[in-house]
Enzyme design. Structure first.
Site, short mmCIF file in Angstrom:
data_model
loop_
_atom_site.label_atom_id
_atom_site.label_comp_id
_atom_site.label_asym_id
_atom_site.label_seq_id
_atom_site.Cartn_x
_atom_site.Cartn_y
_atom_site.Cartn_z
N GLU A 20 -5.79 -13.92 -0.53
CA GLU A 20 -4.93 -14.03 0.66
C GLU A 20 -5.29 -15.26 1.48
O GLU A 20 -4.42 -15.89 2.09
CB GLU A 20 -5.05 -12.73 1.50
CG GLU A 20 -4.27 -11.60 0.84
CD GLU A 20 -4.86 -10.21 1.04
OE1 GLU A 20 -5.65 -10.01 1.97
OE2 GLU A 20 -4.52 -9.31 0.23
N ASN B 211 -13.12 -3.99 1.47
CA ASN B 211 -12.51 -5.09 2.24
C ASN B 211 -11.41 -4.47 3.09
O ASN B 211 -10.34 -4.15 2.58
CB ASN B 211 -11.95 -6.13 1.25
CG ASN B 211 -11.13 -7.20 1.95
OD1 ASN B 211 -11.18 -7.33 3.18
ND2 ASN B 211 -10.38 -7.97 1.17
N GLY C 162 -3.15 -5.04 -3.98
CA GLY C 162 -2.24 -4.33 -3.08
C GLY C 162 -0.92 -3.96 -3.73
O GLY C 162 0.01 -3.52 -3.06
N SER D 242 -6.20 -3.10 -6.66
CA SER D 242 -5.69 -1.74 -6.82
C SER D 242 -6.67 -0.81 -7.53
O SER D 242 -6.26 0.05 -8.31
CB SER D 242 -4.32 -1.74 -7.53
OG SER D 242 -3.36 -2.44 -6.74
N HIS E 104 -10.90 -15.32 -0.88
CA HIS E 104 -10.00 -14.21 -1.21
C HIS E 104 -8.60 -14.79 -1.44
O HIS E 104 -8.19 -15.75 -0.79
CB HIS E 104 -9.97 -13.19 -0.06
CG HIS E 104 -9.23 -11.95 -0.44
ND1 HIS E 104 -7.86 -11.88 -0.39
CD2 HIS E 104 -9.66 -10.75 -0.91
CE1 HIS E 104 -7.48 -10.68 -0.81
NE2 HIS E 104 -8.55 -9.97 -1.12
N LYS F 153 -9.64 -5.80 5.28
CA LYS F 153 -8.59 -6.78 5.64
C LYS F 153 -8.29 -6.67 7.14
O LYS F 153 -9.20 -6.39 7.91
CB LYS F 153 -7.36 -6.57 4.77
CG LYS F 153 -7.72 -6.55 3.28
CD LYS F 153 -6.55 -6.67 2.37
CE LYS F 153 -7.03 -6.63 0.93
NZ LYS F 153 -5.98 -6.89 -0.03
N GLU G 37 -10.33 -10.90 -9.10
CA GLU G 37 -9.22 -10.17 -8.51
C GLU G 37 -7.91 -10.82 -8.94
O GLU G 37 -7.46 -11.78 -8.30
CB GLU G 37 -9.31 -10.21 -6.98
CG GLU G 37 -10.55 -9.57 -6.42
CD GLU G 37 -10.32 -9.06 -5.00
OE1 GLU G 37 -10.50 -7.86 -4.78
OE2 GLU G 37 -9.94 -9.86 -4.13
P1 PGA Z 1 -6.49 -3.73 -3.07
O1 PGA Z 1 -7.16 -5.08 -2.51
O2 PGA Z 1 -7.63 -2.84 -3.52
O3 PGA Z 1 -5.74 -3.16 -1.91
O4 PGA Z 1 -5.60 -4.12 -4.19
C1 PGA Z 1 -8.31 -5.64 -3.12
C2 PGA Z 1 -8.65 -6.92 -2.40
O5 PGA Z 1 -7.74 -7.64 -1.98
O6 PGA Z 1 -9.84 -7.24 -2.21
#
Ligand code: PGA
Length: 260
Positions: free
Chosen positions: A97, A9, A173, A212, A95, A11, A167
């Protein structure tokens, strides 16, 4: 046996030159990898470029979001059919976010999931709890409610036609990963919930972990019984780390782990 999947992803990252550099480095090395389904989800403006770069590579294309209806007067939104036309196989829905920054509630996410199925896409449903919810012991309740909304709208067969990504919001992140045991416990809960509706669907539905995931923790996570791969944010932007994560998901690695 469920095949392992790794989905990157990106983003809101990337650019014409950076995407080309990343895939130029990544794709030849991924070609040697057996038994893992790999996909990348660039931002909308780069879908056509990335589709062309991926051609013949075996790596699939995904988008990061779609709208609840196919077309019309919805300025700024993107329809599932458009994503299909551009070569997308996957689309992320819900997601964290999108949920937290753009106010998407469980019902909107369920609507997007249903739209993705209608458009012939494979929706990747993201679920997960916040740190406060985990501390209050609400993890399973929150994840169940997120899944129930989709089950009400699309049924178990619909949900099982997609992919589920657990997640935990506190791990996204943040550099703080759920331990393999913490992740496995939630994955087991998700599979058990699906099993209450249909055992075959529960056994077949791919459950990815995200939050992460890095080169150095991927193997331990992917070794868990109910973890079928990963949804990778930050580490998917760098060829070496994404490749190492894809390698950790390959069946050969798993065999080596079983017989050191
Ligand atoms: P990250 O994000 O691996 O940077 O923690 C995962 C995601 O948001 O899909």
């Amino acid at each position: 046996m469920r095949r392992k999947r790794v989905i990157g992803n990106w983003k809101m990252n990337g650019g014409l030159a950076a995407n080309r550099r990343l895939l130029d480095e990544l794709l030849p090395q991924l070609a040697a990898l057996q038994g893992v389904e790999v996909a990348v989800c660039p931002p909308f403006p780069y879908l056509a470029q990335v589709a062309a770069l991926l051609e013949g590579s075996g790596v699939a294309l995904g988008a990061q979001d779609l709208y609840t209806v196919e077309k019309g007067a919805f300025t700024g939104e993107v329809g599932g059919g458009m994503l299909r036309e551009l070569g997308c196989r996957f689309v992320l829905v819900g997601h964290s976010e999108r949920r937290s920054l753009f106010g998407e509630c469980d019902e909107v996410v369920a609507e997007k999931f249903a739209m993705a199925l209608r458009a012939g896409l494979v929706p990747v449903l993201c679920v997960g709890e916040t740190l406060a919810q985990r501390r209050q012991g609400q993890t399973e309740q929150v994840v169940s409610a997120q899944l129930q909304a989709v089950l009400r709208r699309s049924g178990i067969q619909g949900l099982a036609a997609g992919v589920i990504a657990y997640e935990p919001v506190w791990a996204i992140g943040s550099g703080e990963t759920a331990s393999p045991e913490q992740a496995q416990a939630v994955h087991r809960h998700i599979r058990a919930l699906l099993g209450e509706f249909d055992r075959a669907c529960a056994a077949a539905t791919p459950l990815l972990y995200g939050g992460s995931v890095k080169a150095d923790n991927a193997s331990a996570l992917f070794a868990q019984l109910d973890i079928d791969g990963g949804l990778i944010g930050g580490a998917s932007l760098e060829a070496a780390s994404f490749l190492a994560i894809c390698q950790a998901a390959s069946p050969r690695q798993e065999q080596e782990r079983a017989q050191p």
